[in-house]
Design a protein around this motif. Structure first.
Motif, PDB file in Angstrom:
ATOM      1  N   GLY A   1      56.585  47.958  39.197  1.00  0.00           N
ATOM      2  CA  GLY A   1      56.265  47.147  40.360  1.00  0.00           C
ATOM      3  C   GLY A   1      54.804  47.224  40.745  1.00  0.00           C
ATOM      4  N   ARG A   2      54.575  47.133  42.057  1.00  0.00           N
ATOM      5  CA  ARG A   2      53.214  47.195  42.571  1.00  0.00           C
ATOM      6  C   ARG A   2      53.210  47.979  43.863  1.00  0.00           C
ATOM      7  NH1 ARG A   2      51.577  41.455  45.541  1.00  0.00           N
ATOM      8  NH2 ARG A   2      52.815  41.845  47.410  1.00  0.00           N
ATOM      9  N   ALA A   3      52.037  48.494  44.191  1.00  0.00           N
ATOM     10  CA  ALA A   3      51.814  49.141  45.486  1.00  0.00           C
ATOM     11  C   ALA A   3      50.331  49.013  45.778  1.00  0.00           C
ATOM     12  CB  ALA A   3      52.235  50.609  45.440  1.00  0.00           C
ATOM     13  N   GLY A   4      49.983  49.031  47.046  1.00  0.00           N
ATOM     14  CA  GLY A   4      48.566  48.936  47.347  1.00  0.00           C
ATOM     15  C   GLY A   4      48.265  48.654  48.794  1.00  0.00           C
ATOM     16  N   LEU A   5      47.012  48.261  48.976  1.00  0.00           N
ATOM     17  CA  LEU A   5      46.461  47.942  50.282  1.00  0.00           C
ATOM     18  C   LEU A   5      45.934  46.521  50.240  1.00  0.00           C
ATOM     19  CD1 LEU A   5      44.402  51.234  50.647  1.00  0.00           C
ATOM     20  CD2 LEU A   5      46.475  50.676  51.931  1.00  0.00           C
TER      21      LEU A   5
ATOM     22  N   ARG B   1      45.170  49.419  36.992  1.00  0.00           N
ATOM     23  CA  ARG B   1      44.783  48.029  36.802  1.00  0.00           C
ATOM     24  C   ARG B   1      45.927  47.272  36.119  1.00  0.00           C
ATOM     25  NH1 ARG B   1      40.356  45.292  37.123  1.00  0.00           N
ATOM     26  NH2 ARG B   1      39.936  43.549  35.764  1.00  0.00           N
ATOM     27  N   TRP B   2      46.062  45.995  36.452  1.00  0.00           N
ATOM     28  CA  TRP B   2      47.089  45.145  35.855  1.00  0.00           C
ATOM     29  C   TRP B   2      46.746  44.857  34.399  1.00  0.00           C
ATOM     30  CZ3 TRP B   2      51.537  43.268  38.176  1.00  0.00           C
ATOM     31  CH2 TRP B   2      51.692  43.629  39.514  1.00  0.00           C
ATOM     32  N   ARG B   3      47.770  44.849  33.545  1.00  0.00           N
ATOM     33  CA  ARG B   3      47.630  44.545  32.116  1.00  0.00           C
ATOM     34  C   ARG B   3      48.422  43.281  31.791  1.00  0.00           C
ATOM     35  NH1 ARG B   3      49.552  50.563  30.731  1.00  0.00           N
ATOM     36  NH2 ARG B   3      47.640  51.666  31.316  1.00  0.00           N
ATOM     37  N   GLU B   4      48.063  42.662  30.674  1.00  0.00           N
ATOM     38  CA  GLU B   4      48.818  41.477  30.235  1.00  0.00           C
ATOM     39  C   GLU B   4      50.291  41.819  30.032  1.00  0.00           C
ATOM     40  OE1 GLU B   4      47.671  38.245  30.125  1.00  0.00           O
ATOM     41  OE2 GLU B   4      45.971  39.229  31.115  1.00  0.00           O
TER      42      GLU B   4
ATOM     43  N   PHE C   1      39.580  47.343  46.428  1.00  0.00           N
ATOM     44  CA  PHE C   1      40.934  47.826  46.706  1.00  0.00           C
ATOM     45  C   PHE C   1      41.862  46.626  46.705  1.00  0.00           C
ATOM     46  CE2 PHE C   1      39.461  46.786  50.970  1.00  0.00           C
ATOM     47  CZ  PHE C   1      40.569  46.241  51.590  1.00  0.00           C
ATOM     48  N   GLY C   2      43.154  46.913  46.645  1.00  0.00           N
ATOM     49  CA  GLY C   2      44.140  45.838  46.621  1.00  0.00           C
ATOM     50  C   GLY C   2      45.464  46.352  46.083  1.00  0.00           C
ATOM     51  N   TRP C   3      46.074  45.534  45.230  1.00  0.00           N
ATOM     52  CA  TRP C   3      47.391  45.856  44.666  1.00  0.00           C
ATOM     53  C   TRP C   3      47.231  46.436  43.261  1.00  0.00           C
ATOM     54  CZ3 TRP C   3      51.161  45.865  47.986  1.00  0.00           C
ATOM     55  CH2 TRP C   3      51.118  45.006  49.081  1.00  0.00           C
ATOM     56  N   TRP C   4      47.758  47.644  43.084  1.00  0.00           N
ATOM     57  CA  TRP C   4      47.800  48.266  41.768  1.00  0.00           C
ATOM     58  C   TRP C   4      49.141  47.969  41.104  1.00  0.00           C
ATOM     59  CZ3 TRP C   4      45.643  51.186  45.847  1.00  0.00           C
ATOM     60  CH2 TRP C   4      44.362  51.693  45.636  1.00  0.00           C
ATOM     61  N   ALA C   5      49.139  47.872  39.788  1.00  0.00           N
ATOM     62  CA  ALA C   5      50.392  47.893  39.039  1.00  0.00           C
ATOM     63  C   ALA C   5      50.915  49.322  39.111  1.00  0.00           C
ATOM     64  CB  ALA C   5      50.155  47.475  37.593  1.00  0.00           C
ATOM     65  N   LEU C   6      52.207  49.461  39.152  1.00  0.00           N
ATOM     66  CA  LEU C   6      52.837  50.762  39.332  1.00  0.00           C
ATOM     67  C   LEU C   6      53.639  51.094  38.087  1.00  0.00           C
ATOM     68  CD1 LEU C   6      53.335  52.938  41.510  1.00  0.00           C
ATOM     69  CD2 LEU C   6      55.195  51.516  42.378  1.00  0.00           C
ATOM     70  N   GLU C   7      53.349  52.256  37.503  1.00  0.00           N
ATOM     71  CA  GLU C   7      54.098  52.664  36.306  1.00  0.00           C
ATOM     72  C   GLU C   7      54.548  54.102  36.417  1.00  0.00           C
ATOM     73  OE1 GLU C   7      51.467  54.282  32.575  1.00  0.00           O
ATOM     74  OE2 GLU C   7      51.377  52.138  32.909  1.00  0.00           O
ATOM     75  N   LEU C   8      55.639  54.393  35.720  1.00  0.00           N
ATOM     76  CA  LEU C   8      56.133  55.766  35.636  1.00  0.00           C
ATOM     77  C   LEU C   8      55.275  56.522  34.631  1.00  0.00           C
ATOM     78  CD1 LEU C   8      59.992  55.210  35.539  1.00  0.00           C
ATOM     79  CD2 LEU C   8      58.585  55.928  37.483  1.00  0.00           C
TER      80      LEU C   8
ATOM     81  N   GLN D   1      53.875  30.755  38.821  1.00  0.00           N
ATOM     82  CA  GLN D   1      53.532  31.249  40.155  1.00  0.00           C
ATOM     83  C   GLN D   1      53.299  32.755  40.136  1.00  0.00           C
ATOM     84  OE1 GLN D   1      57.137  29.680  41.938  1.00  0.00           O
ATOM     85  NE2 GLN D   1      55.939  28.278  43.239  1.00  0.00           N
ATOM     86  N   SER D   2      54.145  33.457  39.406  1.00  0.00           N
ATOM     87  CA  SER D   2      54.031  34.906  39.307  1.00  0.00           C
ATOM     88  C   SER D   2      52.714  35.309  38.625  1.00  0.00           C
ATOM     89  CB  SER D   2      55.241  35.451  38.538  1.00  0.00           C
ATOM     90  OG  SER D   2      55.280  36.836  38.582  1.00  0.00           O
ATOM     91  N   ASP D   3      52.364  34.613  37.540  1.00  0.00           N
ATOM     92  CA  ASP D   3      51.090  34.879  36.857  1.00  0.00           C
ATOM     93  C   ASP D   3      49.907  34.605  37.784  1.00  0.00           C
ATOM     94  OD1 ASP D   3      52.563  35.519  34.596  1.00  0.00           O
ATOM     95  OD2 ASP D   3      51.907  33.777  33.425  1.00  0.00           O
ATOM     96  N   ALA D   4      50.015  33.548  38.604  1.00  0.00           N
ATOM     97  CA  ALA D   4      48.938  33.207  39.540  1.00  0.00           C
ATOM     98  C   ALA D   4      48.765  34.306  40.591  1.00  0.00           C
ATOM     99  CB  ALA D   4      49.220  31.867  40.204  1.00  0.00           C
ATOM    100  N   VAL D   5      49.858  34.937  41.009  1.00  0.00           N
ATOM    101  CA  VAL D   5      49.773  36.045  41.962  1.00  0.00           C
ATOM    102  C   VAL D   5      48.979  37.194  41.339  1.00  0.00           C
ATOM    103  CG1 VAL D   5      51.104  37.820  43.185  1.00  0.00           C
ATOM    104  CG2 VAL D   5      51.861  35.436  43.237  1.00  0.00           C
ATOM    105  N   VAL D   6      49.256  37.517  40.078  1.00  0.00           N
ATOM    106  CA  VAL D   6      48.519  38.596  39.415  1.00  0.00           C
ATOM    107  C   VAL D   6      47.035  38.239  39.311  1.00  0.00           C
ATOM    108  CG1 VAL D   6      48.218  39.888  37.253  1.00  0.00           C
ATOM    109  CG2 VAL D   6      50.512  39.512  38.169  1.00  0.00           C
TER     110      VAL D   6
END
Length: 185
Positions: free
Chosen positions: A77-81, A15-18, A62-69, A45-50
């Motif tokens: 970044g992000r990855a998803g469906l 899930r996306w975090r602040e 489902f959708g876009w997940w935040a991507l972390e190591l 604009q970037s915040d609106a995308v999130v």
């Protein structure tokens, strides 16, 4: 409905975090990251995308997940469906990724995309997943081939939402559930 997290050996799709907003905005202000995506985005604009990605995930499951190591907790970044936008000559669910430049060349996009495909086929029961990118985005096309997707040039298209120019012509790759199963056996 709570968002599922996906884990691979090296990655957490979550899930996306602040705390993701600033590095996400930096990615969207990076000309190299945006090379095949169009104009740079402002912080707003970037915040609106999130916000939109979060809302769509809540709505669909489902959708876009935040991507972390996983090793460091670093946002990369992000990855998803995502459902295909209206106006293109096909329908379906699209797999995608966008990574910070420092994460390029390590196999993270491939690893994340394979995890997303597994979720799409095994959890969502999708019969097919597609992927699109501009004709000049050879790095993403290489990921698409690595994850077992194939391209029929007859499916290539012009995205009507993109202004005339080099970013308007797209390629379309596909993979079916049965093909993905045989790839991972």
């Amino acid at each position: 409905m709570p968002e599922p997290e996906l884990r691979t050996d090296r990655l957490l799709l979550r899930r996306w975090r602040e705390s993701d907003l600033e590095p996400w905005a930096a990615m969207n202000a990076d000309p190299e990251v945006r090379e095949h995506l169009g104009e740079l985005l402002t912080r707003e604009q970037s915040d609106a995308v999130v916000a939109r990605m979060r809302a769509e995930f809540d709505e669909r499951g489902f959708g876009w997940w935040a991507l972390e190591l996983r090793a460091t907790g670093e946002f990369i970044g992000r990855a998803g469906l995502d459902r295909v936008d209206a106006g293109v000559p096909f329908a379906g669910v699209d797999v995608g990724w966008r990574l910070t430049r420092s994460a390029w060349g390590h196999g993270y996009a491939t690893e994340a995309a394979l995890s997303c495909l597994a979720f799409g086929f095994e959890v969502l029961g999708l019969p097919e997943v597609i992927a699109t990118t501009t004709v000049h985005n050879l790095r993403s096309q290489a990921v698409m081939r690595r994850i077992g997707m194939t391209r029929d040039p007859a499916d290539d298209f012009e995205d009507p939402s993109v202004p005339e120019g080099p970013l308007r012509r797209y390629v379309l790759y596909r993979t079916r559930r049965d093909a993905a199963r045989s790839l991972h056996r």
